[in-house]
Motif scaffolding. Structure first.
Motif, PDB file in Angstrom:
ATOM      1  N   SER A 127      -1.218   5.705  -3.354  1.00 51.46           N
ATOM      2  CA  SER A 127      -1.166   6.982  -1.973  1.00 51.46           C
ATOM      3  C   SER A 127      -1.605   6.443  -0.092  1.00 51.46           C
ATOM      4  CB  SER A 127      -1.107   8.435  -1.582  1.00 51.46           C
ATOM      5  OG  SER A 127      -0.517   9.021  -3.123  1.00 51.46           O
ATOM      6  N   LEU A 174       2.137  10.283   4.749  1.00 51.46           N
ATOM      7  CA  LEU A 174       2.675   9.983   3.019  1.00 51.46           C
ATOM      8  C   LEU A 174       4.226   9.573   3.348  1.00 51.46           C
ATOM      9  CD1 LEU A 174       1.444  12.367   1.310  1.00 51.46           C
ATOM     10  CD2 LEU A 174       1.307  10.760   0.650  1.00 51.46           C
ATOM     11  N   MET A 188       4.579   8.957  -2.319  1.00 46.42           N
ATOM     12  CA  MET A 188       4.908   8.675  -1.252  1.00 46.42           C
ATOM     13  C   MET A 188       6.632   8.084  -0.786  1.00 46.42           C
ATOM     14  SD  MET A 188       2.605   7.348   1.038  1.00 46.42           S
ATOM     15  CE  MET A 188       2.790   5.657   1.967  1.00 46.42           C
ATOM     16  N   THR A 209       3.405   8.520  -6.580  1.00 48.13           N
ATOM     17  CA  THR A 209       2.435   8.215  -5.471  1.00 48.13           C
ATOM     18  C   THR A 209       2.616   9.434  -5.074  1.00 48.13           C
ATOM     19  OG1 THR A 209       3.358   6.723  -3.755  1.00 48.13           O
ATOM     20  CG2 THR A 209       1.692   5.440  -5.184  1.00 48.13           C
TER      21      THR A 209
END
Length: 131
Positions: A68, A72, A109, A107
């Motif tokens: 991460s 983001l 993201m 993550t």
């Protein structure tokens, strides 16, 4: 106008094409990226499993995430998206005229895969460092 590139996962891998046919054709190399993903899935089953689990691992194209980041959200290449679909064992389904956002399950993201190369070439490069 939609510029959808579609190939069924049941379609055999292409053979006998030259570099221009593979990378400079109307599909912009997306079919070749997808075929590479299919081949890598057979050689690297752990990587394929990560992709099937919704992760966006670092591959040879912009779009993967190893960790991460403070921000983001990032942009990625449609070539990454095509290879990722191949790794997952999915049909190739990419529109050359639209962006598509995916969230990495590991993550969190958000990666927006875009046909606009300037969006992902202008962002800071991420190194593949595992935490």
């Amino acid at each position: 106008m939609t510029q959808r590139i579609h190939r069924s996962i049941d379609t055999p891998l292409r053979t006998g094409l030259n570099r221009d046919e593979l990378w400079e054709g109307p599909d912009k190399g997306l079919i070749k990226c997808w075929e590479i993903g299919r081949q890598r899935a057979a050689r690297f089953p752990e990587l394929a499993q990560q992709c099937r689990a919704g992760e966006l691992p670092v591959l040879g194209w912009k779009g993967g995430v190893s960790r991460s980041l403070k921000k983001l959200e990032k942009y990625g290449s449609l070539k990454y998206l095509a290879q990722w679909q191949g790794l997952r064992g999915e049909d190739l389904e990419v529109d050359l005229s639209e962006e598509q956002a995916l969230t990495c399950s590991r993550t969190r993201m958000v990666v927006t895969f875009t046909p606009d190369r300037s969006k992902y070439f202008n962002q800071m490069a991420e190194t593949d460092v595992q935490e």
